[in-house]
Design an enzyme around this catalytic site. Structure first.
Site, PDB file in Angstrom:
ATOM      1  N   CYS A 280       0.797  -1.239   0.000  1.00 14.11           N
ATOM      2  CA  CYS A 280       0.000   0.000   0.000  1.00 14.11           C
ATOM      3  C   CYS A 280       0.824   1.280   0.000  1.00 14.11           C
ATOM      4  O   CYS A 280       0.791   2.051  -0.949  1.00 14.11           O
ATOM      5  CB  CYS A 280      -0.945  -0.004   1.203  1.00 14.11           C
ATOM      6  SG  CYS A 280      -2.237  -1.265   1.104  1.00 14.11           S
ATOM      7  N   ILE A 281       1.557   1.533   1.074  1.00 15.68           N
ATOM      8  CA  ILE A 281       2.130   2.861   1.283  1.00 15.68           C
ATOM      9  C   ILE A 281       3.190   3.236   0.249  1.00 15.68           C
ATOM     10  O   ILE A 281       3.242   4.385  -0.192  1.00 15.68           O
ATOM     11  CB  ILE A 281       2.686   2.990   2.717  1.00 15.68           C
ATOM     12  CG1 ILE A 281       1.577   2.679   3.720  1.00 15.68           C
ATOM     13  CG2 ILE A 281       3.206   4.393   2.969  1.00 15.68           C
ATOM     14  CD1 ILE A 281       2.031   2.689   5.153  1.00 15.68           C
TER      15      ILE A 281
END
Length: 449
Positions: A280-281
């Site tokens: 994700c990040i």
């Protein structure tokens, strides 16, 4: 198994959800799809899992999860009761009443969105789409994907959203290894572009998740997910930058953070590290920066955070070189380095976008000989960017083995590792997670990075 043969009757579908006469199909059986499948089973639904990896399908049909932090017994029980099975035969997509898409959304080599998995999933569904089905995209993506990409592919069948089938977007909020905030306990954001789809999707998820949070459109729901991850990316970049500044000043950033978080308002603790990992990040912010170009909007803040976080492995290597020079009077070339932690976060075996991969690459480019130890990652899986590392195996960390290395670099703070033994056995420890201080292990051979 009952199916509707006419256009969607929302009331009939809602009743089938309530009575659990309902089958859920999940596309993608990885770190997001498999927990979702298990939660759906726990809620009393039948589940068919779809995945292109035939070895993974076979593993699941034997009742094994293949993911260390997800227990196998629940899957074994579901398989034996005939309530769950996995398949790579996408011709069966007409069977589920709802199809939840949880496939990867990576970046291309040019750091642009790669929606091939989503598009291929939508095409596979479209080939078998029947009236009355609910389709929900869960994969993280740029605002407008469901409406601009998925919907046209599905409506090319001459079936229409809201008239013949339902379509929604509900972003995954999975945190692998988190035993407090699980799939079922984290509220679920749901967006749709017409009311009947929102009603049906919300009804389904409300039976599985503790609480649903409806929003006004699929694009809004897509933006929610990006906002959550950009928030984390920017704040992690901030503390990573503060770490570099405070280190130059002789100040321990971790001590600063621990003191700052005693303030009961106006502050939220984030922690530095060797770089960002996970699906994700490191990836999601670039989905928004890419889409923002269409609107001629610069995303300087987001891109700057990405630059800071991407540079952290370089900072760690520089600190390692400095420590070797001061303490061992040698350079990185031909030094033997042990990296502890291949997973991107503690207590899981997930190596997606792990900064450890980049660290090995950087150290070996400068002539180091690198091994790694990780109880959750016995072997490095194949990756596109670091294909040459695939197949390397974790080494043990006996006292003799530790003493044979010029330095140990801690990149993942797994609870299962005896950090006292590591510090006592190693000549030099470069700690990127403050793990030695947190486990009350202090020694002159420990350097924070």
């Amino acid at each position: 198994m009952q199916h509707m043969n006419t256009g969607p009757d929302a009331e009939k579908l809602l009743n089938r959800i309530r009575t659990r006469d309902f089958t859920i199909g999940i596309m993608g059986l990885g770190y997001v799809g498999l927990p979702l499948a298990m939660s759906s089973l726990e809620a009393g639904f039948r589940v068919i899992g779809f995945d292109i990896d035939q070895s993974r399908v076979a593993l699941l049909n034997r009742g094994e999860s293949g993911i260390k932090h997800l227990p196998g017994p629940a899957i074994q029980q579901a398989v034996e009761s005939k309530r769950f099975r996995a398949t790579s035969d996408f011709s069966e997509l007409s069977m589920p009443d709802a199809i939840l898409i949880a496939v990867p959304t990576p970046l291309t080599r040019n750091r642009e969105p790669n929606l091939s998995f989503v598009e291929n999933s939508a095409r596979s569904i479209a080939e078998r789409l029947r009236p009355g089905q609910l389709v929900v995209l869960e994969s993280t993506t740029w605002p407008g994907t469901t409406r601009e990409i998925v919907r046209p592919l599905l409506e090319a069948t001459n079936l229409v959203v809201g008239k013949d089938f339902f379509l929604a977007y509900s972003p995954e909020r999975e945190d692998p290894g988190n035993e407090v905030h699980t799939t079922t306990s984290v509220p679920k954001v749901i967006g749709a572009d017409e009311p009947s789809s929102l009603e049906v999707a919300q009804a389904l998820y409300s039976q599985i998740i503790v609480r649903t949070v409806p929003v006004t459109s699929t694009a809004t729901a897509e933006a929610v997910k990006l906002t959550e991850n950009i928030f984390r990316s920017v704040n992690i970049a901030l503390v990573n930058e503060l770490k570099v500044i405070f280190d130059r000043m002789g100040i321990d950033v971790w001590e600063v953070i621990e003191a700052a978080k005693t303030k009961p308002f106006g502050y939220m603790a984030f922690y530095p590290g060797p770089g960002l990992g996970g699906h994700c990040i490191p990836i999601d912010p670039f989905y928004l920066t890419w889409k923002a170009r269409e609107y001629e909007v610069a995303t300087r803040f987001i891109e700057l955070a990405g630059e800071v976080n991407t540079n952290m492995p370089h900072y760690v290597v520089d600190r390692l070189v400095e420590a070797l020079d001061r303490r061992a009077r040698r350079g990185l070339n031909e030094s033997r380095i042990l990296l502890i932690g291949m997973a991107y976060k503690k207590n899981v075996g997930d190596t997606r976008e792990s900064p450890s991969l980049r660290l090995i690459d950087l150290m070996e480019r400068r002539g180091a000989v690198v091994d790694y130890h990780d109880p959750y990652v016995p072997e490095i899986p194949a990756t596109r960017e670091y294909a040459e590392l695939a197949g390397r195996r974790s080494v043990d960390i006996s006292a003799d083995r530790l003493a044979s290395f010029d330095a140990v670099v801690i990149t993942t703070d797994h609870d299962a590792i005896d950090w006292k033994t590591v510090v006592e056995g190693a000549k030099l420890v470069v700690d990127t997670r403050n793990v030695c201080a947190r486990f009350h292990v202090s020694a002159p051979n420990v350097v924070k990075a």
